[in-house]
Design a protein around this motif. Structure first.
Motif, PDB file in Angstrom:
ATOM      1  N   UNK A  22       0.776  -1.180   0.505  1.00 24.25           N
ATOM      2  CA  UNK A  22      -0.256   0.168  -0.052  1.00 24.25           C
ATOM      3  C   UNK A  22       0.637   1.485   0.142  1.00 24.25           C
ATOM      4  N   UNK A  23       0.940   2.117  -0.814  1.00 18.94           N
ATOM      5  CA  UNK A  23       1.551   3.233  -0.961  1.00 18.94           C
ATOM      6  C   UNK A  23       1.278   4.084   0.292  1.00 18.94           C
ATOM      7  N   UNK A  24       2.369   5.088   1.299  1.00 18.60           N
ATOM      8  CA  UNK A  24       2.262   5.917   2.472  1.00 18.60           C
ATOM      9  C   UNK A  24       1.362   7.077   1.130  1.00 18.60           C
ATOM     10  N   UNK A  25       1.953   8.161   1.875  1.00 19.91           N
ATOM     11  CA  UNK A  25       1.718   9.418   1.748  1.00 19.91           C
ATOM     12  C   UNK A  25       2.781   9.911   1.031  1.00 19.91           C
ATOM     13  N   UNK A  26       2.854  10.529  -0.415  1.00 16.57           N
ATOM     14  CA  UNK A  26       4.236  10.747  -0.586  1.00 16.57           C
ATOM     15  C   UNK A  26       4.812   9.158  -1.914  1.00 16.57           C
ATOM     16  N   UNK A  27       4.769   7.890  -1.852  1.00 16.73           N
ATOM     17  CA  UNK A  27       4.443   7.759  -2.196  1.00 16.73           C
ATOM     18  C   UNK A  27       4.371   7.172  -3.645  1.00 16.73           C
ATOM     19  N   UNK A  28       4.477   6.239  -4.579  1.00 20.09           N
ATOM     20  CA  UNK A  28       3.862   5.852  -6.020  1.00 20.09           C
ATOM     21  C   UNK A  28       3.449   4.365  -5.200  1.00 20.09           C
ATOM     22  N   UNK A  29       2.510   3.347  -6.041  1.00 25.55           N
ATOM     23  CA  UNK A  29       2.732   2.282  -5.872  1.00 25.55           C
ATOM     24  C   UNK A  29       2.713   2.256  -7.747  1.00 25.55           C
ATOM     25  N   UNK A  30       3.821   0.532  -8.158  1.00 27.03           N
ATOM     26  CA  UNK A  30       4.695   1.225  -9.412  1.00 27.03           C
ATOM     27  C   UNK A  30       3.697  -0.148  -9.659  1.00 27.03           C
ATOM     28  N   UNK A  31       3.554  -0.849 -10.730  1.00 26.06           N
ATOM     29  CA  UNK A  31       3.178  -2.123 -11.749  1.00 26.06           C
ATOM     30  C   UNK A  31       4.578  -1.954 -12.067  1.00 26.06           C
ATOM     31  N   UNK A  32       4.949  -3.412 -11.407  1.00 25.90           N
ATOM     32  CA  UNK A  32       6.583  -3.468 -12.575  1.00 25.90           C
ATOM     33  C   UNK A  32       6.596  -4.021 -13.983  1.00 25.90           C
TER      34      UNK A  32
END
Ligand SMILES: [Zn+2]
Ligand SMILES: [Zn+2]
Length: 326
Positions: A22-32
């Motif tokens: 789960x991305x936190x604030x200031x993070x991206x979730x990326x599909x690799x």
């Protein structure tokens, strides 16, 4: 999601299902889309670097699409790269001096936090790099550590256009650095073990190629060593002109042998280590890579073959870089 997980050092990675991060604030979730395999991953998996996180997903050369946490600057679906430096504290004396590669409290992707040997990964949004369209997924992945740190090594060695440059070892990083050196009109001398690596060096434009114990036929202005071997550093040092520099591109060396100061280091020769990278190194290198249409040689592995990919890097069994496609 599926991921390759390091449960305990010196054991093979376990390929299994694990919750999607789960991305936190200031993070991206990326599909690799792809993740390059670096020699450092091997040092982590084999326990030569002390463990920093339990149940670690390695991998720090991630090409991925932003699927959560998009910003105005980097909207949903943007293809970005993530590298070894996954974050800094921004407050330590090194960060304040602009030396973020030396940060006292850095985050390392695939070492202190999970990396990209997985279907999804999270990354700090200020530590991703938009990838130029000239670079496709497979060919961008090995650029993200091997390429960027190889490029930083050229900077640390102080290479000027036209210099005579020695590359000692010719794996993933060196075979990218040689393309940059040739675009700078440098003469490149390559010493490396492995006949296939020597053939590749010749094909990529080295003016001279020898085994790891052969000495280049000229004195070198600059040299970069890529092998995790102190003997190779000494070989490079003994090939330098006065005032020359050896940059060591290795996070780990087997040992540093005793050597003759009078003959090898006197004359203002220098040995410098290359530590990590800065975001400026990444941006500058990716621009050059796109400009010169840098095409690393790659061998593709599936996520299920993550241990085979590491073994291939360990045994120098492939030319160029290994890339995992989940
Ligand atoms: Zn810092
Ligand atoms: Zn790396």
């Amino acid at each position: 999601m599926k991921a390759a997980i390091l449960k305990s050092a010196k054991q093979p990675l376990e390929i299994e299902e694990t919750p999607q991060p789960q991305p936190a604030t200031g993070q991206f979730l990326l599909r690799v889309r792809a993740c390059g395999v670096c020699r450092t991953d091997l040092h982590i998996v084999e326990g030569e670097l002390p463990p920093r996180k339990e149940d670690l997903i390695p991998g720090h050369q991630i090409v991925g699409d932003i699927v959560e946490g998009a910003t105005a600057e980097l909207p949903l679906g943007t293809r970005v790269g993530v590298s070894w430096i996954g974050g800094i504290d921004g407050t330590c004396p090194y960060c304040r001096r602009g030396l973020e590669n030396l940060c006292d409290a850095p985050t390392f992707t695939g070492y202190t936090v999970n990396g990209g040997y997985a279907e999804y990964a999270v990354a700090r949004s200020d530590f991703v790099f938009k990838l130029p369209s000239e670079l496709d997924d497979l060919h961008a992945a090995p650029l993200l550590c091997a390429g960027i740190i190889g490029f930083r090594s050229l900077r640390v060695a102080g290479i000027e256009p036209g210099d005579r440059v020695g590359l000692f070892g010719f794996g993933a990083s060196a075979h990218l650095a040689i393309a940059v050196l040739r675009s700078w009109k440098c003469e490149v001398y390559v010493s490396t073990r492995g006949a296939s690596h020597r053939r590749l060096a010749g094909a990529l434009g080295a003016v001279w190629v020898g085994t790891e114990t052969d000495k280049p036929p000229v004195e070198l202005d600059r040299a970069v060593t890529f092998a995790p071997s102190g003997d190779v550093v000494i070989a490079a040092l003994s090939s330098l002109r006065k005032g020359g520099v050896v940059a060591i591109n290795a996070i780990h060396l087997d040992r540093m042998p005793e050597f003759d100061y009078d003959r090898l280091l006197w004359g203002e020769r220098q040995i410098r280590s290359v530590a990590n990278m800065t975001r400026a190194d990444a941006r500058d290198f990716l621009k050059i890579a796109a400009d010169i249409r840098l095409q690393p040689k790659v061998t593709v592995f599936s996520l299920d073959q993550a241990n085979d990919a590491l073994a291939a890097v360990k045994n120098d069994a492939i030319d160029g870089a290994a890339v995992i496609v989940p």
